[in-house]
Design a protein around this motif. Structure first.
Motif, PDB file in Angstrom:
ATOM      1  N   ASP A  29      17.268  12.862   4.246  1.00  0.00           N
ATOM      2  CA  ASP A  29      18.005  11.626   4.502  1.00  0.00           C
ATOM      3  C   ASP A  29      17.489  10.997   5.796  1.00  0.00           C
ATOM      4  O   ASP A  29      17.457  11.654   6.845  1.00  0.00           O
ATOM      5  N   PRO A  30      17.049   9.730   5.778  1.00  0.00           N
ATOM      6  CA  PRO A  30      16.529   9.091   7.003  1.00  0.00           C
ATOM      7  C   PRO A  30      17.518   9.124   8.160  1.00  0.00           C
ATOM      8  O   PRO A  30      17.121   9.307   9.316  1.00  0.00           O
ATOM      9  N   LYS A  31      18.806   8.953   7.871  1.00  0.00           N
ATOM     10  CA  LYS A  31      19.799   8.996   8.943  1.00  0.00           C
ATOM     11  C   LYS A  31      19.852  10.385   9.574  1.00  0.00           C
ATOM     12  O   LYS A  31      19.947  10.519  10.802  1.00  0.00           O
ATOM     13  N   ALA A  32      19.777  11.411   8.732  1.00  0.00           N
ATOM     14  CA  ALA A  32      19.776  12.778   9.260  1.00  0.00           C
ATOM     15  C   ALA A  32      18.526  13.028  10.092  1.00  0.00           C
ATOM     16  O   ALA A  32      18.576  13.698  11.132  1.00  0.00           O
ATOM     17  N   GLN A  33      17.399  12.476   9.658  1.00  0.00           N
ATOM     18  CA  GLN A  33      16.164  12.631  10.424  1.00  0.00           C
ATOM     19  C   GLN A  33      16.282  11.987  11.797  1.00  0.00           C
ATOM     20  O   GLN A  33      15.823  12.543  12.804  1.00  0.00           O
ATOM     21  N   GLN A  34      16.891  10.809  11.862  1.00  0.00           N
ATOM     22  CA  GLN A  34      17.073  10.147  13.152  1.00  0.00           C
ATOM     23  C   GLN A  34      17.959  10.973  14.076  1.00  0.00           C
ATOM     24  O   GLN A  34      17.670  11.112  15.273  1.00  0.00           O
ATOM     25  N   VAL A  35      19.022  11.531  13.522  1.00  0.00           N
ATOM     26  CA  VAL A  35      19.917  12.356  14.338  1.00  0.00           C
ATOM     27  C   VAL A  35      19.191  13.586  14.857  1.00  0.00           C
ATOM     28  O   VAL A  35      19.285  13.951  16.038  1.00  0.00           O
ATOM     29  N   VAL A  36      18.422  14.225  13.972  1.00  0.00           N
ATOM     30  CA  VAL A  36      17.700  15.436  14.366  1.00  0.00           C
ATOM     31  C   VAL A  36      16.653  15.121  15.430  1.00  0.00           C
ATOM     32  O   VAL A  36      16.521  15.845  16.429  1.00  0.00           O
ATOM     33  N   GLN A  37      15.894  14.040  15.236  1.00  0.00           N
ATOM     34  CA  GLN A  37      14.878  13.673  16.213  1.00  0.00           C
ATOM     35  C   GLN A  37      15.501  13.344  17.569  1.00  0.00           C
ATOM     36  O   GLN A  37      14.951  13.686  18.621  1.00  0.00           O
ATOM     37  N   HIS A  38      16.647  12.689  17.538  1.00  0.00           N
ATOM     38  CA  HIS A  38      17.346  12.387  18.796  1.00  0.00           C
ATOM     39  C   HIS A  38      17.768  13.676  19.492  1.00  0.00           C
ATOM     40  O   HIS A  38      17.622  13.816  20.720  1.00  0.00           O
ATOM     41  N   MET A  39      18.264  14.637  18.735  1.00  0.00           N
ATOM     42  CA  MET A  39      18.672  15.914  19.318  1.00  0.00           C
ATOM     43  C   MET A  39      17.467  16.672  19.872  1.00  0.00           C
ATOM     44  O   MET A  39      17.549  17.296  20.938  1.00  0.00           O
ATOM     45  N   ILE A  40      16.341  16.603  19.159  1.00  0.00           N
ATOM     46  CA  ILE A  40      15.134  17.290  19.629  1.00  0.00           C
ATOM     47  C   ILE A  40      14.648  16.679  20.937  1.00  0.00           C
ATOM     48  O   ILE A  40      14.305  17.394  21.896  1.00  0.00           O
ATOM     49  N   ARG A  41      14.603  15.344  20.997  1.00  0.00           N
ATOM     50  CA  ARG A  41      14.153  14.690  22.233  1.00  0.00           C
ATOM     51  C   ARG A  41      15.086  15.003  23.397  1.00  0.00           C
ATOM     52  O   ARG A  41      14.634  15.216  24.531  1.00  0.00           O
ATOM     53  N   ALA A  42      16.388  15.028  23.120  1.00  0.00           N
ATOM     54  CA  ALA A  42      17.339  15.355  24.180  1.00  0.00           C
ATOM     55  C   ALA A  42      17.145  16.786  24.666  1.00  0.00           C
ATOM     56  O   ALA A  42      17.230  17.070  25.869  1.00  0.00           O
ATOM     57  N   GLU A  43      16.865  17.696  23.729  1.00  0.00           N
ATOM     58  CA  GLU A  43      16.650  19.091  24.113  1.00  0.00           C
ATOM     59  C   GLU A  43      15.345  19.263  24.878  1.00  0.00           C
ATOM     60  O   GLU A  43      15.257  20.060  25.819  1.00  0.00           O
ATOM     61  N   MET A  44      14.315  18.508  24.492  1.00  0.00           N
ATOM     62  CA  MET A  44      13.013  18.634  25.149  1.00  0.00           C
ATOM     63  C   MET A  44      13.054  18.175  26.595  1.00  0.00           C
ATOM     64  O   MET A  44      12.232  18.611  27.406  1.00  0.00           O
ATOM     65  N   THR A  45      13.985  17.299  26.923  1.00  0.00           N
ATOM     66  CA  THR A  45      14.080  16.860  28.317  1.00  0.00           C
ATOM     67  C   THR A  45      14.504  17.988  29.240  1.00  0.00           C
ATOM     68  O   THR A  45      14.336  17.892  30.460  1.00  0.00           O
TER      69      THR A  45
END
Length: 221
Positions: A29-45
């Protein structure tokens, strides 16, 4: 008994990632992908190591024991002393002049320098002749060896890819074979969670009714 590590990176808690790539399709699901990518970027910081992340390691000073030349070279590099260039003056021959024009020692020294220079030029000619005679053959042998190494690496890469593909196929077959059972368990889990929520809500509502009835009874008494 395993030794306790002092590395702060290894002391951090580790989370088990549990996912079935051929069954868990929510990520499509594209919406789920956006949420996951946002969480990954937040974690990578939070991953950037501090400047002192190697402070737990002890200081190391190589000794090169038994290797005096390595010791000397290490000290030179550590002191930022430039490398001394090769002295080519010994190959340059000058005719004794001035006060040394009639000196036998000066002429003998010039002769020795000339002999060294002639020998050096002779060695250069010999090396050029050897290179001309065998250089191309040597490079052909070297190229053949590199081709063989490249073929071995290609074969190893193909074998690794084939093994990886076989592993993925096996995983897919196992996951798809058990997909109906897992999906059935998931539906049962969701149903039980929903029932528990309904029971919890009904229990809370009933408790509120009992509490209200008790308050009314106390008020009438």
């Amino acid at each position: 008994m395993a030794a306790t590590t002092t590395c702060p990176l290894l002391l951090q808690s580790q989370a088990l990632i549990d996912a079935l790539g051929y069954i868990d399709t929510e990520y499509n699901d594209p919406k789920a992908q956006q949420v996951v990518q946002h969480m990954i970027r937040a974690e990578m910081t939070t991953f950037a190591p501090s400047a002192s992340y190697l402070d737990f390691l002890p200081d190391y000073e190589p000794t090169f024991e038994g290797h005096p030349r390595l010791q000397s070279e290490y000290r030179r590099v550590k002191a930022n002393v430039p490398l001394t260039a090769i002295d080519l003056n010994r190959y340059h021959v000058k005719e004794p002049a001035g006060a040394h024009a009639d000196s036998v020692d000066a002429w003998e020294g010039a002769v020795r320098k000339l002999q060294v220079s002639v020998q050096q030029q002779s060695d250069r000619v010999t090396n050029l002749e050897l290179q001309q005679a065998y250089g191309s053959k040597l490079w052909k042998v070297r190229a053949s060896m590199l081709d063989g190494m490249s073929a071995q690496c290609d074969k190893a890469l193909q074998d690794t890819r084939a093994a990886s593909e076989a592993t993925n196929v096996k995983r897919k077959q196992e996951q798809l074979l058990n997909a109906p059972k897992l999906q059935s368990y998931q539906r049962k889990l969701l149903d039980l969670v929903e029932k528990n929520d309904a029971i919890q809500r009904a229990t809370e509502k009933q408790e509120q009714r009992h509490k209200k009835a008790r308050l009314n009874a106390d008020a009438q008494a």
